[in-house]
Design a protein around this motif. Structure first.
Motif, PDB file in Angstrom:
ATOM      1  N   MET A   1       0.829  -1.202   0.000  1.00 27.27           N
ATOM      2  CA  MET A   1       0.000   0.000   0.000  1.00 27.27           C
ATOM      3  C   MET A   1       0.865   1.255   0.000  1.00 27.27           C
ATOM      4  N   VAL A   2       0.477   2.247  -0.786  1.00 22.72           N
ATOM      5  CA  VAL A   2       1.310   3.421  -0.973  1.00 22.72           C
ATOM      6  C   VAL A   2       1.200   4.369   0.233  1.00 22.72           C
ATOM      7  N   ASN A   3      -0.034   4.760   0.583  1.00 20.75           N
ATOM      8  CA  ASN A   3      -0.294   5.678   1.700  1.00 20.75           C
ATOM      9  C   ASN A   3       0.545   6.953   1.655  1.00 20.75           C
ATOM     10  N   LYS A   4       0.624   7.519   0.479  1.00 19.05           N
ATOM     11  CA  LYS A   4       1.472   8.697   0.287  1.00 19.05           C
ATOM     12  C   LYS A   4       0.871   9.548  -0.822  1.00 19.05           C
ATOM     13  N   LEU A   5       0.957  10.858  -0.633  1.00 16.29           N
ATOM     14  CA  LEU A   5       0.547  11.790  -1.680  1.00 16.29           C
ATOM     15  C   LEU A   5       1.792  12.438  -2.263  1.00 16.29           C
ATOM     16  N   TRP A   6       1.841  12.533  -3.597  1.00 16.31           N
ATOM     17  CA  TRP A   6       2.895  13.322  -4.247  1.00 16.31           C
ATOM     18  C   TRP A   6       2.308  14.684  -4.622  1.00 16.31           C
ATOM     19  N   CYS A   7       3.082  15.722  -4.487  1.00 17.67           N
ATOM     20  CA  CYS A   7       2.658  17.002  -5.054  1.00 17.67           C
ATOM     21  C   CYS A   7       3.736  17.440  -6.035  1.00 17.67           C
ATOM     22  N   VAL A   8       3.334  17.704  -7.272  1.00 19.49           N
ATOM     23  CA  VAL A   8       4.295  18.083  -8.313  1.00 19.49           C
ATOM     24  C   VAL A   8       4.024  19.515  -8.781  1.00 19.49           C
ATOM     25  N   GLY A   9       5.049  20.340  -8.730  1.00 20.49           N
ATOM     26  CA  GLY A   9       4.985  21.671  -9.323  1.00 20.49           C
ATOM     27  C   GLY A   9       5.251  21.546 -10.809  1.00 20.49           C
ATOM     28  N   VAL A  10       4.261  21.943 -11.640  1.00 23.60           N
ATOM     29  CA  VAL A  10       4.411  21.713 -13.088  1.00 23.60           C
ATOM     30  C   VAL A  10       4.973  22.945 -13.800  1.00 23.60           C
ATOM     31  N   GLY A  11       5.396  23.941 -13.026  1.00 28.79           N
ATOM     32  CA  GLY A  11       6.026  25.110 -13.639  1.00 28.79           C
ATOM     33  C   GLY A  11       5.020  26.132 -14.129  1.00 28.79           C
ATOM     34  N   PRO A  12       5.514  27.137 -14.881  1.00 29.50           N
ATOM     35  CA  PRO A  12       4.678  28.308 -15.187  1.00 29.50           C
ATOM     36  C   PRO A  12       3.697  28.121 -16.344  1.00 29.50           C
ATOM     37  N   GLU A  83     -10.008  15.900   2.648  1.00 24.20           N
ATOM     38  CA  GLU A  83     -10.769  14.658   2.823  1.00 24.20           C
ATOM     39  C   GLU A  83     -10.839  13.853   1.522  1.00 24.20           C
ATOM     40  N   LYS A  84     -11.024  14.580   0.397  1.00 18.88           N
ATOM     41  CA  LYS A  84     -11.067  13.883  -0.901  1.00 18.88           C
ATOM     42  C   LYS A  84      -9.728  13.209  -1.213  1.00 18.88           C
ATOM     43  N   ILE A  85      -8.647  13.915  -0.897  1.00 19.90           N
ATOM     44  CA  ILE A  85      -7.309  13.354  -1.129  1.00 19.90           C
ATOM     45  C   ILE A  85      -7.101  12.122  -0.247  1.00 19.90           C
ATOM     46  N   VAL A  89      -5.988   8.348  -1.237  1.00 19.12           N
ATOM     47  CA  VAL A  89      -4.659   7.906  -0.814  1.00 19.12           C
ATOM     48  C   VAL A  89      -4.761   6.620   0.006  1.00 19.12           C
ATOM     49  N   VAL A  90      -5.685   6.596   0.966  1.00 16.53           N
ATOM     50  CA  VAL A  90      -5.765   5.410   1.821  1.00 16.53           C
ATOM     51  C   VAL A  90      -6.340   4.200   1.075  1.00 16.53           C
ATOM     52  N   SER A  91      -6.961   4.445  -0.094  1.00 14.99           N
ATOM     53  CA  SER A  91      -7.455   3.319  -0.900  1.00 14.99           C
ATOM     54  C   SER A  91      -6.302   2.603  -1.614  1.00 14.99           C
ATOM     55  N   GLY A  92      -5.093   3.164  -1.496  1.00 15.19           N
ATOM     56  CA  GLY A  92      -3.925   2.494  -2.062  1.00 15.19           C
ATOM     57  C   GLY A  92      -3.560   2.937  -3.463  1.00 15.19           C
ATOM     58  N   LYS A  93      -4.307   3.890  -4.001  1.00 16.64           N
ATOM     59  CA  LYS A  93      -3.987   4.382  -5.354  1.00 16.64           C
ATOM     60  C   LYS A  93      -2.829   5.364  -5.298  1.00 16.64           C
ATOM     61  N   LYS A  94      -2.073   5.432  -6.394  1.00 14.82           N
ATOM     62  CA  LYS A  94      -0.989   6.422  -6.455  1.00 14.82           C
ATOM     63  C   LYS A  94      -1.592   7.767  -6.826  1.00 14.82           C
ATOM     64  N   CYS A  95      -1.535   8.702  -5.892  1.00 18.04           N
ATOM     65  CA  CYS A  95      -2.198  10.000  -6.051  1.00 18.04           C
ATOM     66  C   CYS A  95      -1.185  11.118  -6.189  1.00 18.04           C
ATOM     67  N   VAL A  96      -1.444  12.022  -7.153  1.00 15.22           N
ATOM     68  CA  VAL A  96      -0.575  13.187  -7.305  1.00 15.22           C
ATOM     69  C   VAL A  96      -1.418  14.459  -7.373  1.00 15.22           C
ATOM     70  N   PHE A  97      -0.982  15.464  -6.645  1.00 15.37           N
ATOM     71  CA  PHE A  97      -1.614  16.784  -6.634  1.00 15.37           C
ATOM     72  C   PHE A  97      -0.734  17.659  -7.519  1.00 15.37           C
TER      73      PHE A  97
END
Lengths: 270, 270
Positions: A1-12, A83-85, A89-97
């Motif tokens: 299980m991943v249990n982690k959120l990634w946040c990626v800055g996609v630039g300007p 809450e949505k995130i 995340v806890v469902s085990g999917k790979k999530c990115v913000f």
């Protein structure tokens, strides 16, 4: 299980300014969270990503971050986004913000990050992105800071300290100009005329105006009166740069520039 | 004929933090210029690039930028670097100058750029890169600046203004701490003990120390006395972050955070 959120800055806005790692994280994700102003708005970050990454099969979840400076109005939206995130995340999917620019510099992610840090219900990994002030400087083609210089990045508006008046805020701006070599004033669109007034008559500064830097609709110019009639835009930046005496590189021999000693703010340097 | 130099910021050391465009520019180049401290030194930027880009068939040209704060000592090297670049650029080859971090934020490229801007003998395109302070913040996992906050990025040492004494420099640092929400002090390794002294006893700040952020040898910790005995390193950063009163997200109902009005430094905001 991943249990982690990634946040990626996609630039300007130019998708080619995404980092290799940022692209890889988004490509390998199951769920993409993107910030929007209201339920019918498009996500600028998602439009950027869409140009270079195939989104088929990925779940896209819009999160509403209303445009308000009132924290009590915004807070329920931040909690709802969290809450949505969390659910995904806890469902085990790979999530990115995904967010425009850099995730930690004036970004919608900051408010969600504070909740994540407090609740500690899952881990987070943050991937930096190119901030709009960086691409603006690249277009202007002037050093931002060098050697002993100081850089300030500030929004056009600041919170009133309790009991403080506008005069105090203006004093702060004077102090900032005095101390720094280069200042970027972000979100300057709505106060362009006042800002131009505050800067007019000053010597030895160069001032540039940038709008939508790093996108297809980028506009950059030296600050001039024509800009007064320009429609204000949220994605606008003013770059204020103090001019140092020019070094004469063409005739280096025999000419010396006044070299000033370098000293630590904190004590001796050697 | 190209008649143009590209400068690419390759980020803090992790090759995956290079932008897609930066990678593409380097891959399509004939000549790669990289800065080194002395003739026998390795280039940190080149080591980063080498991990993900095949360099066979490309000409690698080391340019010496000596470690000195004395401009009269450094200037001949800057001019020599410029001449070497010019020779290749006017020969029609695609030339790229690679630097760590961002090309315009405390980078060796700044001095060459000033010569290019003065001489106007060829064009230049600058590709931004992730600066080490950005990846450090991502590791610390705290917002850098949000809303109305002000960010300051400064080196540990500053030039003495003519006639100014250390007391004045200390005053400047006090002003910086007063005005800003977050300060990154770069190249702080050599003055760590003095910096810790200057910050000790202050309330409501969090202080972090980072070394080689974004590389395999990255080291990040909260500032503590153990760091006093740590060997100083050039690639070190101190992050000073003022702590705001925490918002109680866990019990949002009925609790209100003191919301302060937002006002423009330059005049009315609405």
């Amino acid at each position: 299980m991943v249990n982690k959120l990634w946040c990626v800055g996609v630039g300007p806005g130019d998708p080619n300014l995404i980092t290799l790692y940022g692209k890889q994280v988004i490509e390998s994700s199951d769920v993409i969270f993107c910030p929007v102003k209201s339920v019918h708005s498009e996500s600028f970050a998602l439009e950027t990503v869409r140009k270079i990454i195939a989104l088929e099969g990925k779940e896209i979840v819009k999160l509403i971050f209303p445009m308000t400076t009132k924290e009590d109005k915004a807070r329920p939206y931040w909690l709802s986004a969290y809450e949505k995130i969390k659910e995904k995340v806890v469902s085990g999917k790979k999530c990115v913000f995904i967010v425009e620019g850099d995730p930690l510099i004036f970004s919608t992610f900051n408010s969600v990050l504070e909740i994540i840090n407090q609740k500690k219900e899952f881990d987070v990994e943050i991937v930096p992105g190119i901030s709009s002030f960086q691409i603006m400087a690249c277009r202007v083609k002037l050093p931002v800071v060098d050697g002993d210089e100081i850089l300030v990045i500030m929004p056009a508006s600041m919170k009133e300290k309790s009991g403080c008046r506008t005069a105090q805020l203006r004093d702060d701006f004077e102090k900032i100009l005095e101390i720094s070599s280069t200042v970027f004033v972000l979100k300057s669109g709505r106060v362009m005329n006042q800002l131009m007034e505050a800067l007019s008559g000053r010597e030895n500064i160069k001032v540039f105006f940038g709008e939508l830097c790093g996108t297809e609709n980028e506009f950059i110019s030296e600050l001039n009166d024509d800009l007064k009639s320009r429609e204000n835009h949220y994605f606008s930046i003013v770059m204020i740069k103090k001019e140092e005496k020019e070094v004469d590189f063409g005739l280096a021999e025999g000419k010396e520039r006044g070299v000033r000693a370098s000293q630590s703010v904190f004590g001796r340097n050697d």
